[in-house]
Structures are given as C-alpha cells and as structure tokens.
Write an enzyme that holds these catalytic residues in place. Structure first.
Site, short mmCIF file in Angstrom:
data_model
loop_
_atom_site.label_atom_id
_atom_site.label_comp_id
_atom_site.label_asym_id
_atom_site.label_seq_id
_atom_site.Cartn_x
_atom_site.Cartn_y
_atom_site.Cartn_z
N ILE A 81 0.89 -1.17 0.00
CA ILE A 81 0.00 0.00 0.00
C ILE A 81 0.93 1.21 0.00
CG2 ILE A 81 -0.16 -0.12 2.53
CD1 ILE A 81 -2.93 1.05 2.46
N SER A 82 0.64 2.22 -0.83
CA SER A 82 1.54 3.37 -0.95
C SER A 82 1.60 4.16 0.34
CB SER A 82 1.06 4.30 -2.06
OG SER A 82 0.87 3.60 -3.26
#
Ligand code: SAH
Length: 230
Positions: A81-82
């Site tokens: 997940i960024s």
C-alpha cells in the site's frame, strides 16, 4: 441530593468517554499534519477524506499499528500500500470532482479507491492478483463503500465496457504508458501514473478537448511494477 450528584457525575463521565475521538482518527490527523500538509498538499477535500478513511482496516492485522506511519506497507502477495503522502499527492493532482468516473489500475488493498470514493461519482478498480481483488472488495463492502467496483483483471487493457473515464490513476508502474489507457481517457481528462522500470517518474497525462496528449513528469517515485498476466 447525593444521588443526583452521583447521576450528574456518571452523566459527565459517559459524555467524556463518548466524545473522545477514536485513537485511529487522532493518528490520521497527526499523519495529515506531520507528513502531508508539511509536504505541500493543500486540497481541503483531500485532507478531510484522509482524516476519515480508516487506513488500518486496509492493511493486514500484523502491520495495522504502523498504518499511519510515513511509509508504504506490505499487504501480502508481495504487494504494498503506498505511503500516505503519495496517496494524498496523487489524489490532489488528479483534480477530481463529484461528477467524475475514475478508473484505478492496481486495487491492492483498496485504500486509494476508498480515498477517491467520497470525492467522485464512481470508481472502477482493476487488480491482477485475484486474492487481493477479492480481499479489497470484501474490505470495501464491509466498510460500506458503495460506489466502487473492483474487478480481477489486467490493467493494461483498461476497462473498455466502462470507458471513457474522466480520470485514470495508476498505482503500479508500467515501463511505458499503456495505449489502451490513453484511448480510454475522456477529452479533457487527466491520468496520473508512475512510469518506468527501476527509475520511475510520476507522470501527469492530459488529454485536451480536441484529443491532444500532453505529458508532464512531477516526482521521482518507487512503485511495484505493472505486470502482465501469467
Ligand atoms: N492502490 C493500492 C496500492 C497498489 S500496489 C492501494 O491503495 O493499496 C499496486 C497493485 O497493482 C498491486 O496490488 C499489484 O498486484 C497490481 N498490479 C500490478 N500489475 C497490474 C496489472 N497489469 N493490472 C492490474 N493490477 C496490477
């Protein structure tokens, strides 16, 4: 007399307990102030959505305590997940409004789609890893998001049945901008995606009303590669 004072105390205690913000909202607000606003994101709608999106619900339980930290996090299947700032920045430069239909390539955890959800009319999101597509779909439904459609598939082909899109956001990096995605962008539309192999740049692609394409690189980034189906 004593009794009514006791009742009053009890009432006050209950009010205090219920008016306290949940711990995750305090963490999300800290994340916004210390990681996102200081780096220059100013769009109030974006900041507000970030403060009300439970990022800890999108990551595996083992890493939930790090959900609001200034890093990307593993979400399983070798994917990530960024970092919160990158999600905020990409959402801001996508310049969305409430009438927009948005295509996302790389659903991953579903967090970026959840952040877009209250800001737009409809989100379509494609994920190539089936287990992640299923999990994100479950998470989003459990949390009550009802304008996001997740599909297991290959983002290189876009989503022709739902095209054209006002906005397209890519969260995995192809070596070159996939032509199908340019085709599926509406005139006047904007696409934001990382492009490159080892060295990647975040690219903003704009399609003018007459269909002319312009590209601008805005930030060096590191995303997982956009892969082809096996
Ligand atoms: N937006 C996500 C982060 C995604 S990480 C979030 O908010 O959690 C990038 C995702 O792109 C990974 O889940 C990866 O499996 C997916 N991906 C890689 N190649 C793809 C392709 N060709 N089509 C669709 N998804 C792809």
């Amino acid at each position: 007399m004593v009794r009514s004072r006791l009742m009053m105390k009890l009432f006050l205690m209950i009010t205090v307990v219920f008016s306290q913000k949940p711990d995750w909202i305090i963490q999300a607000e800290k994340m916004i102030n210390e990681q996102i606003v200081v780096r220059g994101v100013t769009n109030q709608n974006v900041l507000k959505v970030l403060s009300t999106t439970p990022r800890h619900r999108f990551v595996p339980p083992e890493v939930a305590k790090y959900a609001y930290d200034d890093n990307p996090l593993p979400i399983g299947e070798g994917q990530t997940i960024s970092q919160p700032y990158i999600v905020a920045f990409m959402t801001e430069i996508l310049e969305v409004d409430s009438s927009h239909t948005v295509l996302e390539i790389g659903t991953g955890s579903g967090y970026q789609a959840a952040v877009l959800s209250p800001l737009v009319e409809q989100v379509y999101s494609i994920e190539i890893v089936k287990a992640l597509a299923n999990r994100a779909d479950r998470t989003l439904r459990k949390l009550g998001y009802n304008n996001i459609t997740v599909r297991w598939g290959d983002g290189y082909a876009g989503w022709p049945e739902k095209a054209p899109f006002d906005r397209i956001i890519g969260t995995a990096a192809p070596p070159k901008i996939p032509p199908a995605l340019i085709d599926q962008l509406k005139p006047g539309g904007i696409m934001v995606l990382p492009v490159g192999n080892k060295w990647q740049e975040l690219v903003v692609v704009k399609k003018s009303n007459s269909g002319t394409i312009s590209k601008e690189t805005v930030l060096p980034v590191r995303f997982v590669p956009m892969v082809h189906p096996e």
